[in-house]
Design an enzyme around this catalytic site. Structure first.
Site, PDB file in Angstrom:
ATOM      1  N   GLY A 113       7.746  -8.556  -6.200  1.00  0.00           N
ATOM      2  CA  GLY A 113       7.464  -8.375  -4.803  1.00  0.00           C
ATOM      3  C   GLY A 113       8.541  -7.230  -4.068  1.00  0.00           C
ATOM      4  O   GLY A 113       8.533  -6.910  -2.974  1.00  0.00           O
TER       5      GLY A 113
ATOM      6  N   LEU B 152       4.608  -5.046  -9.168  1.00  0.00           N
ATOM      7  CA  LEU B 152       5.299  -4.873  -8.005  1.00  0.00           C
ATOM      8  C   LEU B 152       6.676  -5.559  -8.129  1.00  0.00           C
ATOM      9  O   LEU B 152       7.122  -5.759  -7.083  1.00  0.00           O
ATOM     10  CB  LEU B 152       4.393  -5.730  -6.998  1.00  0.00           C
ATOM     11  CG  LEU B 152       3.108  -4.916  -6.585  1.00  0.00           C
ATOM     12  CD1 LEU B 152       2.332  -5.831  -5.575  1.00  0.00           C
ATOM     13  CD2 LEU B 152       3.117  -3.524  -6.204  1.00  0.00           C
TER      14      LEU B 152
ATOM     15  N   TYR C 121       0.772 -22.116 -16.983  1.00  0.00           N
ATOM     16  CA  TYR C 121       0.853 -21.916 -15.686  1.00  0.00           C
ATOM     17  C   TYR C 121       0.536 -23.231 -14.982  1.00  0.00           C
ATOM     18  O   TYR C 121      -0.215 -23.983 -15.416  1.00  0.00           O
ATOM     19  CB  TYR C 121      -0.069 -20.982 -15.431  1.00  0.00           C
ATOM     20  CG  TYR C 121       0.192 -19.564 -15.675  1.00  0.00           C
ATOM     21  CD1 TYR C 121       1.726 -19.265 -16.091  1.00  0.00           C
ATOM     22  CD2 TYR C 121      -0.591 -18.382 -15.581  1.00  0.00           C
ATOM     23  CE1 TYR C 121       2.064 -17.913 -16.498  1.00  0.00           C
ATOM     24  CE2 TYR C 121      -0.065 -17.093 -16.067  1.00  0.00           C
ATOM     25  CZ  TYR C 121       1.313 -16.899 -16.381  1.00  0.00           C
ATOM     26  OH  TYR C 121       1.536 -15.492 -16.735  1.00  0.00           O
TER      27      TYR C 121
ATOM     28  N   LYS D 138       9.685  -5.828   1.077  1.00  0.00           N
ATOM     29  CA  LYS D 138       9.798  -7.051   1.727  1.00  0.00           C
ATOM     30  C   LYS D 138      11.024  -7.444   1.785  1.00  0.00           C
ATOM     31  O   LYS D 138      11.543  -8.467   2.861  1.00  0.00           O
ATOM     32  CB  LYS D 138       8.802  -8.123   1.778  1.00  0.00           C
ATOM     33  CG  LYS D 138       8.672  -8.750   0.335  1.00  0.00           C
ATOM     34  CD  LYS D 138       7.514  -9.729   0.350  1.00  0.00           C
ATOM     35  CE  LYS D 138       7.369 -10.341  -1.010  1.00  0.00           C
ATOM     36  NZ  LYS D 138       6.278 -11.339  -1.441  1.00  0.00           N
TER      37      LYS D 138
ATOM     38  N   LEU E 262       8.788  -4.141  -4.784  1.00  0.00           N
ATOM     39  CA  LEU E 262       8.487  -2.814  -4.569  1.00  0.00           C
ATOM     40  C   LEU E 262       7.466  -2.924  -3.308  1.00  0.00           C
ATOM     41  O   LEU E 262       7.088  -1.683  -2.791  1.00  0.00           O
ATOM     42  CB  LEU E 262       7.464  -2.284  -5.644  1.00  0.00           C
ATOM     43  CG  LEU E 262       8.248  -1.736  -6.768  1.00  0.00           C
ATOM     44  CD1 LEU E 262       7.386  -1.800  -8.106  1.00  0.00           C
ATOM     45  CD2 LEU E 262       9.034  -0.642  -6.525  1.00  0.00           C
ATOM     46  N   THR E 263       7.162  -3.993  -2.589  1.00  0.00           N
ATOM     47  CA  THR E 263       6.345  -4.199  -1.414  1.00  0.00           C
ATOM     48  C   THR E 263       7.709  -3.729  -0.360  1.00  0.00           C
ATOM     49  O   THR E 263       7.108  -3.343   0.784  1.00  0.00           O
ATOM     50  CB  THR E 263       6.100  -5.533  -1.042  1.00  0.00           C
ATOM     51  OG1 THR E 263       7.005  -6.369  -0.802  1.00  0.00           O
ATOM     52  CG2 THR E 263       5.299  -6.062  -2.121  1.00  0.00           C
TER      53      THR E 263
END
Length: 347
Positions: A241, A238, A53, A246, A243-244
């Site tokens: 993202g 998520l 990372y 957006k 599942l947000t």
């Protein structure tokens, strides 16, 4: 916040875990430190990272930067003992790290040493192998997965050699526990068997992708987790993202992962958006925040030890923290199950 024990280790972690993979690219050092401070304040004691990372993108130039950011926080605050720290040893195929060498008894001590230096600590609580040497069906490779080229004897021999090397690290006090990532049911069983047969730390956890949209673990890995006392650590709960909500209706928010990864690692499909719409409808029906519903659902799965989420802003972090004490009623879970049956395996 509720705590769970990692396998048979006696190490207790919060049911939500702070992911760190954007610290060093999408997030600054200062932002990463602020996230750690806020997460600890909210009752989280568990941070997950990896030597490779940050991501978005992964590069040789940034490899190890996230561990350095966490190490700077430890050095600056003196609060290392407040954190259960997990990191990962990269494996075969990642050219930016050790020229893509596989995980082996030779690479383990030097890789542990590198992480310890960057993290500015003398021990790692949970040391994970990022993916198996023999490959993995994770990250959409399940559609074409073919294990027929594997050599069983070589796989088992490699496992035993690695466990002996890991035991040396345990004996030195440099790691406390061992976990796998992107692993299969067969692989987890063999890791458990190898430890029982030849010694070495017993696999305590498996970090696999798991969310409302990705439930590969339900029919096999879940059974191994239950019967072998292996705790699952869910990553991407998520769905990067999705599942947000957006990204619905073609939206691409500025600074979002979709601006950096055009297909969200193979998750961006028409069926995925249809499935998300169904889960958004469940949340709306029951007056729930969809982010918090998704995290609480994953947290409550019977084989789950901790759910790893990441945030690129404090607003996202606060929203996720709202899942900590959320209780999903039977009616919510029933509606989630119905949505899953209607939209299975959307990517």
């Amino acid at each position: 916040m509720k705590m769970n024990t990692l396998g048979r280790t006696g190490i207790e972690v919060s049911t939500l875990c702070l992911g760190s993979m954007t610290w060093g690219t999408q997030n600054t050092t200062r932002e990463g430190h602020a996230q750690i401070d806020r997460a600890l304040e909210a009752g989280i004691n568990f941070i997950d990272t990896a030597e490779m990372y940050p991501v978005n993108p992964v590069s040789a130039e940034t490899t190890g930067r996230t561990e350095e950011i966490i190490g700077d926080w430890f050095a600056g605050t003196g609060r290392r003992a407040r954190v259960v720290l997990a990191t990962k040893h990269s494996g075969e195929g990642l050219a930016a790290v050790r020229d893509g060498a596989p995980i082996s008894a030779k690479t383990i001590p030097q890789t542990v040493e590198g992480s310890l230096k960057r993290l500015k600590t003398d021990y790692i609580d949970l040391y994970q192998f990022h993916w198996p040497n023999r490959g993995s069906y994770m990250f959409r490779q399940n559609w074409t997965y073919d294990p027929s080229g594997q050599n069983r004897a070589q796989t088992l021999e490699s496992m035993e050699e690695c466990l002996h090397a890991l035991q040396t690290e345990v004996d030195k006090g440099r790691i406390r526990a061992f976990g796998m990532s992107n692993e299969s049911a067969w692989g987890l069983t063999q890791w458990a068997n190898a430890a029982g047969r030849s010694g070495g730390p017993r696999v305590a956890t498996v970090q696999n992708e798991y969310s409302l949209l990705c439930r590969l673990a339900d029919t096999d890995v879940a059974e191994v987790c239950h019967n072998e006392d292996i705790g699952m650590l869910s990553f991407s709960p998520l769905a990067t993202g999705l599942l947000t909500g957006k990204y619905q209706n073609g939206a691409v928010p500025e600074g979002s992962r979709l601006t950096l990864n055009e297909d969200l690692g193979g998750r961006k499909t028409p069926r995925a958006f249809e499935a998300v719409e169904a889960y958004l409808a469940v949340a709306q029906k029951h007056g729930l925040d969809p982010v918090q519903m998704a995290l609480a659902w994953a947290r409550d799965r019977p084989f789950m030890a901790s759910v790893i989420f990441g945030a690129t802003s404090m607003e996202q972090l606060e929203r996720a923290l709202g899942a900590a004490d959320l209780v999903l009623g039977d009616a919510v879970v029933a509606d989630i199950d119905a949505a899953h049956r209607a939209h299975p395996m959307p990517y």
